[in-house]
Every structure is written in C-alpha cells, then in structure tokens.
Design an enzyme around this catalytic site. Structure first.
Site, mmCIF file in Angstrom:
data_model
loop_
_atom_site.group_PDB
_atom_site.id
_atom_site.type_symbol
_atom_site.label_atom_id
_atom_site.label_comp_id
_atom_site.label_asym_id
_atom_site.label_seq_id
_atom_site.Cartn_x
_atom_site.Cartn_y
_atom_site.Cartn_z
ATOM 1 N N LYS C 76 -4.510 5.003 -6.221
ATOM 2 C CA LYS C 76 -4.606 5.259 -4.497
ATOM 3 C C LYS C 76 -3.480 6.275 -3.954
ATOM 4 O O LYS C 76 -2.422 6.289 -4.747
ATOM 5 C CB LYS C 76 -4.103 3.654 -3.808
ATOM 6 C CG LYS C 76 -4.366 3.803 -2.426
ATOM 7 C CD LYS C 76 -4.289 2.081 -1.828
ATOM 8 C CE LYS C 76 -4.248 2.138 -0.536
ATOM 9 N NZ LYS C 76 -3.961 0.655 0.014
ATOM 10 N N SER C 151 -7.438 -0.722 3.438
ATOM 11 C CA SER C 151 -6.920 0.723 3.393
ATOM 12 C C SER C 151 -7.513 1.375 2.164
ATOM 13 O O SER C 151 -7.675 2.602 2.066
ATOM 14 C CB SER C 151 -5.641 1.074 3.809
ATOM 15 O OG SER C 151 -4.777 0.474 2.550
ATOM 16 N N SER C 175 -5.450 -4.757 1.670
ATOM 17 C CA SER C 175 -5.844 -3.598 1.422
ATOM 18 C C SER C 175 -6.478 -3.485 0.115
ATOM 19 O O SER C 175 -7.083 -2.349 -0.236
ATOM 20 C CB SER C 175 -4.912 -2.254 1.823
ATOM 21 O OG SER C 175 -4.760 -2.215 3.139
#
Lengths: 501, 100, 487
Positions: C76, C151, C175
């Site tokens: 990420k 996210s 997330s």
C-alpha cells in the site's frame, strides 16, 4: 518617553516572570539518534525523525528525561509520577512537523524554587526566593537564515534558508511563578536568577549553558502596578540572550511601562523583541490575537512514569548547590565580606571560586577576574562569565606563570589569545611563540648585541654604575619580544661586564 | 450544536494553512454542520463522566532509548526531495514577521 | 507449472523451495498480469519491475530464504520504501522518493518477499472506496463499476484479481477489513502495536495499524509473522513475542470455543443480504463445534462519532508537516508571495476535498473551547468501548459481526455524501478504538458480490482470529471473481 528606573520603582511595584530555555548537553537528540554537536555543516545532523519525514516516529532519549528530573530536583520541584508529552500545533518553517513535541498540562517537574542573592543599597547581600512553576521537556527548532534583507533580519528578506541540525535537540523550559516583592531591583533579581540558574545547570553538568551559542535563552515578563492595586498587564520580551540583556530588558521595560502608566495609557499584552544593540525592545505580536495551539497528548509516545526509587537515587547524587558551595568556599578561603561583595558585584565570584577549584591560588584568581578579565568584559560589553575563557583555563595560565614558563606580561598575551578563540592556553603559547626564553645560550647573543649597541651604558656599568643596566635589559627584552625573564637577563649582563652587585 | 459559519471555517482554514476560496468555505461550513451534527451524539454518553480518557491502545510506559548517536542521513538524501535548496539548506519564500 | 498467479503464497514458496519454479518466473508472471489487466483495474500507482526482479534473483541465488522467500507482494502506498515513489494517494507527495525504508519494508526485504509496487488508496487513507485517491479510483475485480473498498482498495483488488498473492494494507478504521470484505479476500488488522508503524505515513497515530491481505487465512498468517514483532523505533510497539498465528491457522479447530455475536453490529444500516450471509456464517461456526452467544456492547453505538473526532484531530496534526518546505509539492512560489501564502496554496491544491474536510474537522475538534466536548469526550468514549470489549471477552473467546454493512457499491454513489461513506466503517471501527485484532474473511456472496465475516479478538490474541478463520475457511473456500472483463 521613559521614566528613570529608580523613579519608576518608587511609584510602581514590579512583578516579573522568567521563562528560560536550556538546550541539554545530551550526545543525541531528544527523539532520534542524530548528533547534537554545535557548528556542524547545515543539515548534516538530520534524519527522517528530526526532519519530520512522513512515517518517521519519535523515541524518547532516556538521558534527557534524567537530566530534566535532576534539574527539577536541584530546583526543589516535585517530580511527576506519571506524565505525557503533548503536541503544540503551529506552523513555522524551522519546525519540521509543524507541531512541537512538548509538555502541556503534565510537566515532569512542578512547584520549586531557587534562592538568589542580590546586594542591597548598603552593600549587604540579601537572599530572594524565586518560585518555580514548572520544568518541562520539549524539542528545539531548526535555524533560519534570512537572505536579501538588512543584516540577516526577517523583515525585508527576499527568502530564507533553513538548517535542521538544531531541530530536535532536547530543550528544557524552566518557568517561574510571578516574582513579587523585588521592590527597587527587579532587573537585578532577574539577572541574579538567570546567573544562579546557569550555575546550577553547569554544576549539574546537564548543559554547556553558553548563552552566546543559544543553549540558554530567556523570555522576560514584566508588569507594574500601583501599590495596593491588582497586578498590571504584562509584556513578554522574547529572546533575551545574555545576562546583561536580561537586566537591561527588565530595566527598559520598567521605564517604558511606567511612562505609559503615568500618562494614563494602558499596557498592551504583547510579545516584544529585544535588540541587543540598543538594549531596547520593540513591539511584536499582540497576545490578544494569540494562535490556538490545539494541544493534545502525543499519540506517538507513551507516558513517562519515573520510578520513585530512581528519582530518590538521582536526588541523593545531586552535586552541592552553587550557593552552598559558594558560602563554603568563601569561608574556606577566608574572603572578607567586602572582597566577596566586590566579586559578586562584578559578577566574578563564581568564576574566582571555580578558578581556585581548578588549582589557582585565591589571590591570583581574584587578580585575574577583578583585573584584566573584568576590564576586557566591560570593554566588550559582556558579562565576565560570558567571556570565552573558562576558570580552568585561567588556572592553567596561573600555573604556567608559577612554573616559570610565562612572565606576567606573556600571561596576559596568552589570556588574550584564548579570548580571541586561538585555543587552549598551551596552544596559544605554542602558536604565538610566547614561552619564556630561559635558554641562557640563546640569550647570550642578545646580551652581547645589547652591550655592543650601547657602549656608553656598558662603560658606565663597568665603572660601577650598576643602575645603568636597566637600559641594556630593556634592549634585550625588546630584542626577545618580552619572552626573556628580566632578572635572568640582568644577571647575564652583569656577569658579561664583570660586575658583581 | 451551534451552526458553523463561513467565518469560523475561514479561521480554521487559517490555522490549518489552507487557502480556501469562498465557495469551498461555504461548502465546508455546511458539510461540517452535518458531520458535527452526527458526531455530537457523543455528548449523549452519560456514563462518560469520571472515565479516564484513553489516549493509547497499548498499556506501555517509559519507552526510551539510550543516549547514543546514530549516523544521520547523507545531506544529498536530505535535500533530494526539497522543492528548493541553497547552500546545503532548504530554501523557502520570505517569511512574514511574527509567524511564531 | 500452470498459471503461477493462481497459486497461494504458501504454494509459491513451496514450489520455489522444491525447485519446481523460481522466484524470477513467479515475479515475471505477476508483472505480466499487472501489465495486462491493471489498465482496467488501476490497483497500482507504481510498479517496480526492476526492484522486484532484483529481489527475485537474489532469492533464486540462495541469498535469502524463508517461508515467503520469492513470494510477490503489493505494498500500500502509505508505507515508505527507500527510493520508490510514495504518494499516499495524494498530489502533495507526488514524485517523492523516501530516503529510508519502513520497518515493515525492511522485514519484507530480509524475508525475500518480492515487492511488486505500490498500490492505490484513498488519499492519506481517508475513505472507504479508494475514490479519494488523487490518481483516480481503483475498480473492484468483481464488477469494474463498483468500488473495491477503501482506503486500501488497491491492495485488496490486486490480491483478488491475482495480480499479487499478498499485499500490505493499513487499517485505521477498517481500511484493511472493509476492502477485504467487498473483494472477497482475507484482511487482518493486527493488535495495535503488533506491527511497527515506523515508516507508515501517519493518518491517525493512535489507530493506524498495518496488516496482511491475502486470499487465504494461512497466507495472511505467514505474512503476519514476517511483518510483526517489536521495533524499538516505534514507541507504541509491543515488546512481546508475536502471537503464534501460523500455528493457529494450521490448528483450525474451534470446537469448545465460545463465539459472541455483537448485538449492536446489525440492524439499521446493514443490507439484508449481508445479514443473511452473516447469519449463515454463525450457523456454520456452531456446526464446527463452537458455542455461540449474543453479547451486548452498548457503547459501540458511539464508536463512529468517537472515531470521526479522534482520527481527524490526529490527522490535522499529522498532516501539518506537508508544508512545501522539505519535500513534496510547492505551489505559487513566484518570488513575491510569502511562505505562509505559498504554504496555504500548496496545501489547498495538494490535498483533496476529503482530506481538507477532515483537517478542518480535526482543527475544530482540538480548538480551545471545543476540546473537552469533542476530542476529550471521544477519548472517554474510547475507554467505554474498551470496557465493552473487555466485558464481552469475559463471555466469549472471540466476537463476530459482518465486516462491512454493505456489499461493494457503485463508483460515485456515496461521493457526495460523506456521512454515508463514513458509515461503511460501522462494524470495523470499534476494534481500532479498542486496539484489539480483527479479521475479515469471505462468507459467501450476496447479489453476486462478496460479503465479509469479521472476527474480533482480545489484544495480543491475534492467533484466535486465525484459528477461527481457518476453521471457517475450510467449510467455504474463497470465492473467485468471474473476471469476465479481462481483455
């Protein structure tokens, strides 16, 4: 428009307060392992943590906590059993994260005091107790250089350059409670407090407390009120960075506020900037529009809970307080009250004592600090303590004279060399070539030349007028640039001329 | 809860160093109103009184490092990401007086 | 070998160790797949082919070994990797190449994990759909017109679409878990403090936690063990041994365990299809020998408001450092504007609408005069939520709920309604506030879209998630998206 200091203080009662920032002398920074050594190339002592790079996290320096607790203990404070760091949020380019990791409502140390001595009008010394509100730990900011304006000032600069070497150096803030009852000498008390605090910190070995390098910085609060009235509105003068300036800042603020109050004007609660060159301050930001710092507990750090046994150990191991040590030494050295007071007034008592501690005879130490060094300090407008020579260095010069490798005249040159930043006394002797010429073989040539150059004097001496030798001694001393021992030169001259006294 | 005015949002934006135009301020003011209206529910928690606020999810204390110097970053790396640099320092536009 | 991208992480590692394939071929197969489909999916913001192949070569040369050596992974973009662009989904960091590695990255590198690149995310991890990325949304491999969650939508989409068998996500309010739920993958938020945050670009420091994304519970456990453990550079890192998560995933036996169904995590806001799959999952757990009880956590009703005060408050402070001075974007420096103006312009243009909204909200909540009513009160509620968990764990070994209240919704549906978006985190937020570990794993489909089962455990009992998760997974293998959109 000002009212003279003494006159102002007959009419108004002063309340002062001091906030002192001290850079701790730890090897590494507060929250990262970067070196804290002063004077490195810009931005070479930085890392993800102290640059505030995305993702970096702080870890508390154990030594900084210990030093802060020791400061608190030396100032007779209570030590918190549990406290936290907080974020103080505001934007400024020298602050990498745009928040300062500090302490807010949970400082490490609270509620102490420091006793300081000031002299009364009749010459006697009086102890004034300055109450301490809090001692807390935070981090220093970077340094900003303003380019394109007048003499490095922020105003008028075209742009600025930032160096983060200093960012993250542990900084202890020591805040007094409002100091009342300083009567006719608030400025003197303020100065004595900072001087005493500096000695305490130096004695603890927690900081090099060099005001000229910014490792000790003061903000000075002053207000005036009519006797019997409530305290007046205070101003805060920022960045007062020498002992002399502390005194001058209070003095000038008393004079300024008194004039305003007399004219019926009100005092604005504001931040003022002190100017070392003029000794005056100018108005800065008004506190009434103060920014909202939005403090909250620092989530990247966990609470600090000093172990009570550890705190007790630190307390037991504290060095003798400077004021106690001072009284003890005055007794030991049998200094007269008058002598001690003269030294106090000249701001050299501690320096004399430290020089004695470092091995110099009391009389020599006294002579240096009350004489040549006091004059030098005075002519360059700094306090003797701010001179860039340490008591230990003075003691070594005294030792060199006693050992015969320096004359009194040479010693003064050595001291001047140290003051000029040429290094340790021994280094100055070496680089300036100041050692006494005691090699009689080397002097013989100069003696012969002197006799040859002034045959008249030589004849007179041979004829028994021994006092004429002075002229020849002078010639030799001149030729050896003062490095010869005059008594040795005199003996050699007389021997050479076959005269005995 | 009180309604958030555009002036209040403008003040917050100044504190947060966000140059927002009027339409953005208006939009944020009304959105903030809605969001604050929703989160205001938190004030209803009656048994919160006397409860210790929870700052950390970990029960740790006294996490410290020894005072040991660790190598810093090379300066080229430090300045590599800077929008502007000069003489080994970060270059920034002129600073207004008294920003502190 | 057949399609290397269809293998699990454990299978890949085993095949490499057995000499049946090699790390370079595995890496290349995944890079090829990314090249083929990511134009449609947009899971990656940056692909580091060179770095990936270099690590793979070192694994093949025998320089690095271990249970995940040679296994590809998607990182990420909120975690810094030295020299590799890290944007956090924001314009304000466009082009920034960090000069250091996050602890998680160091651990991945020394385990021989092959980092393929950086995945898309909502800007600064603020969002539940990845639509708040400054670089455009990621699409859900189950239906390209739908969101992949957020996210960490990029990480989950990459795993679900076989671009990578593993990914790293971060979970501040859900997330990792909500994207896992809506993409039919496994996602774990470890105990707060279990995985170092050093090098994780902070959103909300007291809530952020990195964790594994995978297609199987065992793969997640293997990755968990690689990245977890004490880190002296993170003051909030727990100095205890990593819970035995791989062992627990192998054990996969829940007979005799008590599982609590949280009463408050159902009803209003939860889609019927989601509730139905969840109810079936609870039945499955009973069938596996667990005792199921209902527990009540009355303060969970206040978790969302508490979260939307704490997280924006901390974010408003954490994001102050993006000021155009040391790194990242600078806007409007014309030689005349002051630093303050340039800073404010940069931040106004560099941050997206959601980030600005939260900065303003957080600035407000921390302001003097409002602090006690908002931030202070939220932290008290946080204590009460923690108390609820403690009491519930006295009655049950783990708690369960739906991981997300809905299946993947269409792109754009909630963009204009922040509160509707925030409600995606209804079920996931309590664990963040408490600090305990939680997992989402697939529990079937509703209308052809994945539904996630959330398992929550007490702090530092992460192994319980894997034990329950592996047992459940054995009854219901991970669903595979039809991928009918592939060119």
């Amino acid at each position: 428009m000002t009212v003279p200091y003494a006159e102002a203080l007959q009419e108004f009662e002063p309340v002062i307060g001091l906030e002192t920032h001290v850079e701790l002398g730890t090897a590494s920074k507060m929250f990262c392992g970067c070196d804290t050594t002063f004077g490195a190339d810009p931005n070479t002592h930085t890392c993800p943590v102290c640059l505030g790079l995305p993702g970096a996290l702080p870890v508390v320096n154990e030594k900084a906590i210990e030093s802060t607790i020791r400061i608190g203990l030396a100032l007779h404070c209570d030590i918190a059993t549990w406290c936290r760091f907080a974020r103080k949020n505001y934007f400024y380019p020298d602050m990498p994260k745009n928040f300062q990791t500090s302490q807010y409502d949970e400082p490490l140390c609270t509620d102490g005091y420091l006793d300081v001595e000031v002299s009364n009008a009749d010459g006697t010394l009086e102890t004034v107790r300055v109450p301490i509100e809090r001692v807390h730990l935070e981090e220093d900011t970077g340094k900003t250089l303003h380019v394109g304006g007048a003499t490095g000032r922020i105003h008028g600069a075209s742009h600025s350059l930032v160096d983060y070497n200093r960012a993250g150096i542990p900084l202890v803030e020591i805040v007094t409670k409002p100091v009342v009852g300083t009567k006719h000498r608030p400025a003197e008390v303020a100065k004595a407090y900072v001087a005493e605090l500096r000695d305490v910190l130096r004695g603890l070995g927690v900081s090099d407390v060099k005001m000229e390098q910014g490792s000790l910085r003061c903000d000075v609060n002053v207000s005036l009120n009519k006797p019997g009235d409530d305290w007046g509105t205070r101003s805060e003068t920022k960045n007062v960075n020498s002992l002399r300036s502390v005194e001058r800042a209070v003095r000038s603020e008393v004079e300024r506020q008194a004039a305003r109050l007399r004219q019926g004007e009100r005092i604005v609660q504001e931040t003022r900037h002190f100017h070392e060159d003029t000794g005056l301050s100018t108005s800065g930001r008004s506190k009434e529009e103060a920014t909202d710092y939005r403090y909250f507990p620092e989530p990247d750090l966990v609470p600090v809970a000093p172990d009570t046994d550890w705190v007790a150990e630190l307390k037991a191991a504290l060095p003798e307080a400077p004021s106690v040590r001072r009284r003890r030494l005055i007794e030991q050295l049998a200094l007269s009250a008058l002598d001690a007071e003269a030294m106090t007034n000249a701001g050299v008592l501690d320096l004399v004592l430290a020089t004695v501690d470092a091995g110099a005879p009391a009389a020599e130490a006294r002579n240096w600090w009350l004489g040549h060094l006091a004059q030098t300090a005075n002519s360059s407008g700094v306090e003797p303590a701010e001179l860039s020579i340490t008591p230990a260095q003075v003691a070594r010069v005294v030792g060199l004279v006693a050992g015969g490798s320096l004359t009194a005249g040479l010693a003064r040159q050595v001291v001047d060399g140290v003051l000029a930043g040429e290094g340790e006394p021994e280094a100055v002797v070496a680089t300036r070539g100041l050692a006494v010429v005691s090699d009689e073989g080397a002097l013989a040539t100069a003696v012969d030349e002197a006799i040859a150059a002034d045959a008249d004097a030589a004849d007179k001496i041979r004829a028994g007028k021994v006092q004429a030798v002075g002229a020849l001694v002078g010639r030799v001393m001149k030729a050896t640039r003062g490095q010869a021992d005059a008594s040795v030169v005199r003996r050699l001259l007389l021997e050479r001329l076959g005269v005995t006294e | 809860m009180a309604e958030i005015t555009r002036a209040e949002v403008a003040h917050l934006a100044r504190l947060a160093r966000l140059a927002l135009d009027d339409s953005e301020l208006d939009r944020l003011a009304s959105q903030l109103d809605v969001i604050l209206g929703a989160v205001a529910k938190i004030g209803e928690v009656s048994d919160a009184e006397g409860v210790t606020p929870m700052t950390h999810a970990v029960p740790l204390e006294n996490v410290m490092r020894p005072d040991v110097v660790v190598t810093s970053l090379p300066r080229d790396d430090v300045l590599a990401g800077a929008p502007a640099a000069e003489d080994g320092r970060f270059r920034v536009p002129r600073i207004l007086d008294d920003e502190t | 070998m057949n399609d290397l991208t269809r293998l699990t992480a454990r299978e890949i590692a085993a095949a490499i160790a057995a000499g049946e394939t090699n790390a370079v071929d595995v890496a290349q197969a995944h890079l090829d797949r990314i090249a083929k489909i990511d134009g449609q999916l947009h899971a990656f913001l940056h692909v580091d082919s060179e770095g990936a192949l270099e690590t793979a070569r070192r694994v093949d040369a025998g320089e690095i070994s271990g249970p995940l050596a040679g296994v590809p992974l998607a990182l990420k973009d909120v975690i810094v990797q030295k020299g590799v662009p890290t944007t956090v989904g924001s314009r304000i960091l466009e082009g920034w190449r960090p000069p250091y590695d996050a602890t998680v990255v160091e651990r991945l590198k020394s385990a021989g994990v092959v980092i393929l690149g950086k995945t898309n995310m909502d800007e600064f991890a603020m969002g539940s759909s990845t639509e708040h990325s400054a670089y455009g949304p990621t699409h859900n491999p189950w239906d390209l017109d739908r969101i992949p969650g957020g996210s960490g939508g990029g990480s989950s989409a990459a795993v679900a679409s076989f671009e990578a068998p593993l990914a790293i996500g971060t979970d501040t309010g859900g997330s990792i878990r909500q994207p896992a739920a809506v993409t039919g993958t496994v996602g774990v938020k470890p105990t707060y403090g279990g995985v170092s945050r050093y090098g994780l670009v902070a959103f909300s420091s007291s809530l952020d936690q990195a964790g594994p994304c995978a297609r199987t519970v065992m793969d997640a456990a293997l990755l968990h063990e690689v990245i977890a453990g004490h880190d002296p550079r993170d003051s909030t890192s727990i100095p205890s041994p990593v819970p035995p998560v791989v062992e627990a995933a192998k054990q996969a036996d829940i007979s005799g365990m008590t599982i609590g169904v949280v009463k408050e995590l159902s009803g209003e806001g939860y889609q019927p299809g989601v509730e139905q799959r969840f109810a079936e999952a609870v039945e499955t757990l009973t069938g596996l020998g667990a005792k199921v009880v209902e527990v009540s956590c009355p303060h969970f009703a206040y978790a969302l408001p508490a979260y939307y005060l704490i997280a924006p408050s901390e974010a408003s402070s954490n994001l102050a450092r993006f000021d155009s001075v040391r790194y990242g974007l600078r806007v409007g420096d014309d030689g005349d504007r002051s630093l303050e103006e340039v800073m404010s312009l940069t931040r106004a243009q560099g941050f997206g609408a959601e980030v600005k909204r939260r900065i303003i909200l957080g600035t407000y909540a921390l302001s003097s005069g409002y602090y006690d009513a908002y931030y202070g009160q939220a932290q008290k509620v946080r204590s009460l939520i923690t108390r609820d968990f403690t009491e519930a764990f006295a009655l049950a070994d783990v708690l369960v709920s739906p991981a997300a209240p809905t299946v993947a919704f269409p792109l754009g549906e909630k963009l204009s309604d922040p509160l509707a978006m925030y409600r995606q985190d209804l079920a996931t937020i309590p664990s963040n506030l408490y600090g305990g570990p939680a997992m989402s794993l697939p529990c079937g489909l509703s209308d052809g879209l994945p539904v996630g089962l959330q398992i929550m455990a007490p702090t530092m009992r992460d192994e319980l998630l894997y034990r329950v998760g592996a047992a459940f997974e054995a009854t219901m293998p991970a669903p595979v998206p039809p991928l009918d959109w592939e060119a």
